[in-house]
Design a protein around this motif. Sequence first.
Motif: not given
Length: 145
Positions: A3, A13, A30, A32, A76, A78, A80-81, A96, A128
């Motif tokens: 996080c 958002v 954020l 993941a 959120i 995410q 990509t983290l 991931s 998105d």
Amino acid sequence: MICLIQRVTQAKVVIDQNTVGQIGLGMLVLTAFQPNDHSQNIHKMVNKLLHYRLFADKDDKMNLNIQQVEGRFLLIPQFTLAADTQKGLRPSFSGSAEPKIATMLFDEFVDEMTSASPLIETGKFGADMQVTLTNDGPVTFWLET
């Protein structure tokens, strides 16, 4: 579980030009998930988020948690983290969790957070999203379980 948390004075958002989550004072989270994450990671992170002291007290020291300032959360997803950025110029997402598993884990995370604090807004896994915020401080921390 990763996080990236940001202390905010406001955040929202938007998905398809519709605001789906919006908060004032609080924490943008954020989130993941990694391949070996499970319910125990979520439980630890929820506890950490509820009690992490990143809000200023009367002496301007970070001694208060989100509950003490009656703040809200914006969660959120995410993925990509969890990217591996050690090699080359393109991230690898092998770190991931698979999307199906990550979706279930994010839903579980939202459910557990909502049970602990009703002051929750969320984004949508796989959408998105456009996220806007005013980072207060700025204060940003990377948390892992």
